[in-house]
Design a protein around this motif. Structure first.
Motif, PDB file in Angstrom:
ATOM      1  N   SER A   1       0.832  -1.201   0.000  1.00 35.52           N
ATOM      2  CA  SER A   1       0.000   0.000   0.000  1.00 35.52           C
ATOM      3  C   SER A   1       0.871   1.257   0.000  1.00 35.52           C
ATOM      4  N   PRO A   2       0.268   2.407  -0.251  1.00 39.64           N
ATOM      5  CA  PRO A   2       1.027   3.671  -0.241  1.00 39.64           C
ATOM      6  C   PRO A   2       1.657   3.996   1.109  1.00 39.64           C
ATOM      7  N   ALA A   3       1.211   3.355   2.169  1.00 38.33           N
ATOM      8  CA  ALA A   3       1.760   3.634   3.494  1.00 38.33           C
ATOM      9  C   ALA A   3       3.121   2.984   3.718  1.00 38.33           C
ATOM     10  N   ALA A   4       3.533   2.119   2.833  1.00 42.21           N
ATOM     11  CA  ALA A   4       4.800   1.411   2.994  1.00 42.21           C
ATOM     12  C   ALA A   4       5.973   2.379   2.960  1.00 42.21           C
ATOM     13  N   THR A   5       7.078   1.986   3.588  1.00 44.81           N
ATOM     14  CA  THR A   5       8.292   2.796   3.607  1.00 44.81           C
ATOM     15  C   THR A   5       9.389   2.108   2.810  1.00 44.81           C
ATOM     16  N   LEU A   6      10.337   2.922   2.335  1.00 46.74           N
ATOM     17  CA  LEU A   6      11.451   2.411   1.536  1.00 46.74           C
ATOM     18  C   LEU A   6      12.768   2.651   2.257  1.00 46.74           C
ATOM     19  N   ALA A   7      13.700   1.760   2.036  1.00 48.20           N
ATOM     20  CA  ALA A   7      15.066   1.921   2.517  1.00 48.20           C
ATOM     21  C   ALA A   7      15.981   1.174   1.566  1.00 48.20           C
ATOM     22  N   VAL A   8      17.268   1.499   1.597  1.00 50.08           N
ATOM     23  CA  VAL A   8      18.244   0.848   0.735  1.00 50.08           C
ATOM     24  C   VAL A   8      19.411   0.379   1.592  1.00 50.08           C
TER      25      VAL A   8
ATOM     26  N   GLN B   1      20.225  -3.776  -2.009  1.00 47.98           N
ATOM     27  CA  GLN B   1      18.941  -4.277  -1.545  1.00 47.98           C
ATOM     28  C   GLN B   1      17.975  -3.110  -1.335  1.00 47.98           C
ATOM     29  N   LEU B   2      16.847  -3.133  -2.027  1.00 44.61           N
ATOM     30  CA  LEU B   2      15.778  -2.167  -1.807  1.00 44.61           C
ATOM     31  C   LEU B   2      14.797  -2.793  -0.824  1.00 44.61           C
ATOM     32  N   ILE B   3      14.631  -2.171   0.325  1.00 48.08           N
ATOM     33  CA  ILE B   3      13.830  -2.739   1.404  1.00 48.08           C
ATOM     34  C   ILE B   3      12.495  -2.027   1.462  1.00 48.08           C
ATOM     35  N   VAL B   4      11.418  -2.802   1.370  1.00 49.03           N
ATOM     36  CA  VAL B   4      10.064  -2.266   1.403  1.00 49.03           C
ATOM     37  C   VAL B   4       9.391  -2.791   2.669  1.00 49.03           C
ATOM     38  N   ARG B   5       8.944  -1.887   3.539  1.00 56.42           N
ATOM     39  CA  ARG B   5       8.305  -2.275   4.798  1.00 56.42           C
ATOM     40  C   ARG B   5       6.861  -1.805   4.814  1.00 56.42           C
TER      41      ARG B   5
END
Length: 952
Positions: free
Chosen positions: A709-716, A720-724
């Motif tokens: 969903s749009p509420a997810a956060t991104l990190a790298v 590795q692209l991390i989707v939470r």
């Protein structure tokens, strides 16, 4: 003179060069040793950009003959760091003391010499040590802070590095420039810093006359006698020999054909081997001149022969805005004021003269040069050289100041022609006099206007007429003629209004874009009239402006309803505390008597961001590469204003990844999409909005791929692209996913074009989707005996909507104010007389007083995160505020700008010999501040809270 071996030490290393003994040290460092951090801005010791240390003393390398450094120790900017940035270099970055960066090496070297002999200098000592180095961008205040911050008087850093700006926190952070390190190490490559070793050098033959016919003699004989590779004239141009920034008005040849219309116009090119340049005598070039009658003033030009067919009376074009019944309102007004004001040519005086080189890459012509508008350069160069646009590639170098003049092409078609015809690289760097003689200027203006108020002090009407000297060719004359009538009312409600702006051809220098497109000249008139009216009514001058200022829901003189984001009242009210204090201090100062009088002036502005009622799109491409870096194709040329950093900050928060993950791909017509020209205060607004859209689209693409969903956060983390999303974590191995031809695994590209509408015959419509707002107070002292002006303090409140990077905002405000000081007090370009930085004066580090920057944030509904453009309107109120302060101090109304000591002393003497000077403005109760928006005071770097009641 024959070469001789010269041995000396550079940055701790022994070197020996074979050069003529009188060769400039600056040329030896740059051309022989490739130490291009030493810049060349004048070759006369005027600008200080070439400052180096010789045996510990700071000197201008352009004035030092090579022979004199035999056995000496020379230190350049490249030698300041020892594996890591020096404390001073780091301080320059932290304080935002480097903008375009062309003067930065000279300043760093001069400051290093100071700190090595005096580790804890005071401000006056910094000014004395750096007084020989000119800067056109910064306004010097950040430079002073950086030098003092690097010494024992160290203060805390003003900015933070990109790796300290976390995800979602980039907007509003004073992040260090992403492109800052090369600016302080000398590694930044400007137009003249990377010429190929085998490039032909291009020399330009120019007209010494304002208007003349010419004929060439035996060019082949001259070529052969002087060892010249080739000579080119207009007859050699394969395309249409006509260019211009506004295609319907294009009228300027790259090389004149039989007639030169202004002093400095190019008529021929000489392509010469680098080693032979010094042996070419341009004065011997075979050309015969027949001077023709010329006109330099618009009034004379209207009656003179037409310079261009189809433009009778030498009128290029006119703009008009009309609303209500201006004549009727003025006739019925309780009080009117009428003035006539003149302004002069103003030179851009960027420290980097135009420079670049061109070379063929297969069948594509690649032009590498300083510019503000790469796609416009491409199209004009292609048209001149008879090439399709896709066969011309413009690669912008770092640009050492522009301010509007580098929107017009200069070296691009000239070096392009030589490279195209010879098949060899061709390079050209203008000399300082060549740059000043041949490039565009701020339009001189003759303005007449009347404004009127009712008995309560409300403005009821205004009539304005401005004639603008656009010079020999069109350039940006149509933009000035059309923008001025929209803005001449100032940011005030004016129900009955008529304004015209007319651009008129003369044989003067071509007038073009210069930070404000004519609005600074118009504002001098409008703000002078507002002081007339306030004084005539017995009203406080600031209170008068607040009472008449535009507000949300108001209608402008073009009939545009301002639905929101109108910040002028907040700006004016932010000045109230200082206004009250400044008036009291001036009264106390003047009560002591003596030949020096103190004055306080106020002025305000508004400015439409972007093109006037025309398409104005920017396109941004962004993607994530396999190594986990965010690749931002940022085609908005950063000329020092900070677009590289600000656009990245906007994109970072929209995407949801930290700023440190961003890798910039700079402007290049062969690589980056068109982000439009860097002008009209449009990049933060327009390109920033395109970046927000593109980054948001990239985020949406990633989230859709991850099925979250749009509420997810991104990190790298590495690749590795991390989707939470909540407790769920998904890792995308970017190295395992397919990438496109650009190496991007995910990508997005978006365009933004501000919503405007055309103006009708009466100038009614929506010319801009966004306006910037500002107001300034100038405090100064005038020596009545000499006519000299000493600035004491300037307080500037500017509504930026949202300060994407507060430190960069401050830098723009301070730099704009410095240019406004020049406009008001000293800058007057005279063709043939002030074509250098010795006779043409710009503010030095000693001319700019302490500046308090108050950042007002009234969000704009259309701007990215509410942000508004800023670059131009920071200059607009400065000159009128200074002129109004001179009036407050002396009673003299300045009607010709700049207010040089001779002009001001003559006006004071005339006033003393005639009538009694008018009384100072009455002190009346000031209005209660309503505290709209957020204000930050930047004198001490702390946010202040408006307490609301600021009445005396």
């Amino acid at each position: 003179m024959n070469p001789a071996a010269v041995s000396f030490e550079v940055n701790g290393a022994a070197v020996s060069v074979d050069v003529p003994p009188l060769r400039r040290l600056s040329a030896v460092l740059r051309d022989e040793l490739r130490l291009t951090g030493t810049k060349v801005g004048c070759d006369a010791g005027d600008c200080g950009a070439c400052t180096v240390m010789i045996d510990g003393a700071a000197v201008c390398a352009c004035l030092v003959p090579a022979a004199s450094v035999a056995g000496a120790r020379v230190r350049t900017v490249e030698g300041l760091a020892n594996g890591a940035l020096s404390v001073l270099q780091a301080s320059f970055l932290a304080h935002g003391a480097a903008q375009c960066g062309i003067c930065t090496p000279g300043l760093l070297v001069a400051a290093t010499a100071l700190l090595e002999r005096n580790p804890a200098p005071c401000e006056d000592e910094v000014k004395d040590a750096l007084g020989g180095v000119l800067c056109r961008c910064t306004g010097y205040r950040k430079i002073i802070a950086a030098v003092m911050g690097a010494g024992r008087n160290s203060g805390g850093p003003a900015s933070v590095p990109a790796d300290a700006v976390g995800a979602g926190r980039a907007v509003g952070a004073s992040a260090m420039r992403l492109d800052g390190i090369p600016k302080v190490t000398g590694g930044e490559a400007f137009g003249g810093d990377s010429f190929p070793a085998d490039a032909l050098r291009v020399l330009v033959v120019r007209s010494p006359h304002h208007h003349a016919r010419f004929e060439f003699g035996d060019l082949e004989k001259f070529r052969d006698a002087h060892g010249i590779v080739a000579i080119f004239t207009a007859a050699d141009i394969p395309g249409r020999n006509c260019f211009g920034v506004i295609p319907p008005f294009a009228d300027q040849p790259a090389l004149a054909e039989g007639v030169a219309r202004f002093r400095g116009e190019a008529v021929a090119l000489l392509a010469v081997e680098s080693a032979d340049v010094d042996g070419v005598d341009l004065d011997a070039f075979p050309i015969t001149w027949q001077p023709l009658a010329h006109v330099l003033e618009p009034g004379e030009a209207r009656a003179a022969a037409d310079l261009h067919p189809g433009r009778p009376g030498n009128v290029l074009t006119s703009g008009r805005v009309e609303r209500g019944d201006a004549d009727g309102a003025l006739k019925a007004a309780a009080l009117t004021a009428t003035r006539r004001i003149e302004t002069c040519y103003v030179e851009h005086a960027y420290i980097e003269p135009e420079a670049g080189f061109a070379a063929m890459d297969g069948d594509t012509l690649v032009v590498t040069a300083c510019t503000q508008a790469p796609y416009m350069d491409r199209d004009d160069t292609a048209r001149l050289l008879g090439l399709p646009p896709e066969r011309v590639r413009i690669v912008p170098t770092a640009t050492g100041g522009g301010f509007g003049s580098k929107l017009d092409i200069s070296v691009q078609p000239l070096i392009g022609l030589v490279a195209l015809k010879t098949g060899r690289p061709a390079a050209l760097a203008y000399s300082r006099s060549e740059s000043m003689a041949s490039t565009t200027k701020r339009h001189p203006a003759v303005i007449e206007a009347t404004a009127g108020v009712d008995a309560q002090g409300r403005v009821v009407g205004m009539a304005f007429s401005g004639e603008f000297n656009t010079g020999a060719y069109a350039s940006w004359g149509p933009t000035v003629a059309n923008r001025v009538p929209v803005h001449a009312s100032g940011p005030y409600s004016t129900p009955n209004y008529r304004a015209t702006g007319t651009a008129i051809h003369t044989n003067g220098p071509v007038s073009g874009a210069f930070r404000g497109f004519g609005v600074p000249q118009a504002t001098i008139m409008q703000e002078t009239l507002y002081d007339d009216l306030a004084i005539g009514l017995g009203h406080d001058r600031l209170a008068f402006r607040i009472a008449n200022a535009l507000r949300d829901g108001a209608t402008t003189v073009t009939g545009q309803r301002l639905e929101g984001g109108v910040g002028i009242v907040a700006c004016l009210e932010a000045l109230l505390p200082r206004w009250r204090s400044a008036l009291a201090e001036a009264e106390s100062f003047n009560a002591a008597g003596g030949p020096t009088r103190r004055g306080v002036g106020v002025a305000s502005c508004w400015y439409g961001c972007g093109n006037t009622s025309l398409p104005n799109p920017s396109t941004i491409r962004i993607g994530i590469a396999a190594d986990g870096m965010v690749v931002l194709h940022q085609g908005a040329v950063d000329i020092g204003q900070g677009a590289n950093t600000v656009v990245a900050q906007i994109a970072a928060d929209a995407l949801g990844l930290p700023l440190e993950r961003f890798r910039l791909v700079g402007a290049d017509t062969g690589v980056t999409p068109d982000a439009g020209k860097t002008s009209a205060s449009r990049q933060t607004f327009v390109t920033g909005k395109a970046a927000l859209k593109a980054a948001s689209a990239l985020r949406e693409t990633i989230l859709r791929f991850a099925n979250v969903s749009p509420a997810a956060t991104l990190a790298v983390d590495a690749s590795q692209l991390i989707v939470r999303e909540g407790e769920a974590v998904r890792r995308l191995d970017l190295a395992e996913l397919p990438a496109d031809a650009d190496g991007l695994v995910f990508r997005a590209q978006e365009t933004y074009d501000p919503p405007t509408s055309p103006l009708d015959a009466k100038g009614q419509g929506t010319p801009y989707a966004q306006y910037g707002w500002g107001a300034q107070i100038a405090e100064l002292e005038v020596d009545l005996r000499l006519g000299t002006v000493k600035l004491v303090r300037i307080t500037a409140a500017h509504d930026v909507g949202r300060a994407i990077n507060p430190l960069l905002v401050e830098g723009q405000i301070e730099g704009g104010i410095a240019q406004g000081i020049g406009l008001a007090l000293m800058e007057e370009y005279i063709p043939g007389r002030t074509e250098n930085l010795h006779d043409y004066l710009i503010p030095t580090i000693g001319d700019v007083p302490p500046i308090e920057s108050i950042l007002v944030e009234v969000p704009d509904p259309e701007g990215p995160y509410g942000a508004k453009g800023l670059g131009e309107h920071v200059l607009i109120p400065t000159a009128p505020a200074i002129l109004n302060a001179i009036r407050h101090a002396t009673g003299v109304v300045v009607t010709k700008v700049p207010a040089t000591p001779s002009r001001l002393r003559a006006a004071i003497r005339e006033m003393e010999q005639s009538a009694t000077p008018p009384p100072p403005p009455s002190a009346v109760p000031l209005p209660r501040s309503r505290g709209r928006g957020t204000m930050r005071s930047m004198v001490e770097g702390a946010e202040i809270v408006d307490e609301g009641d600021t009445s005396p």
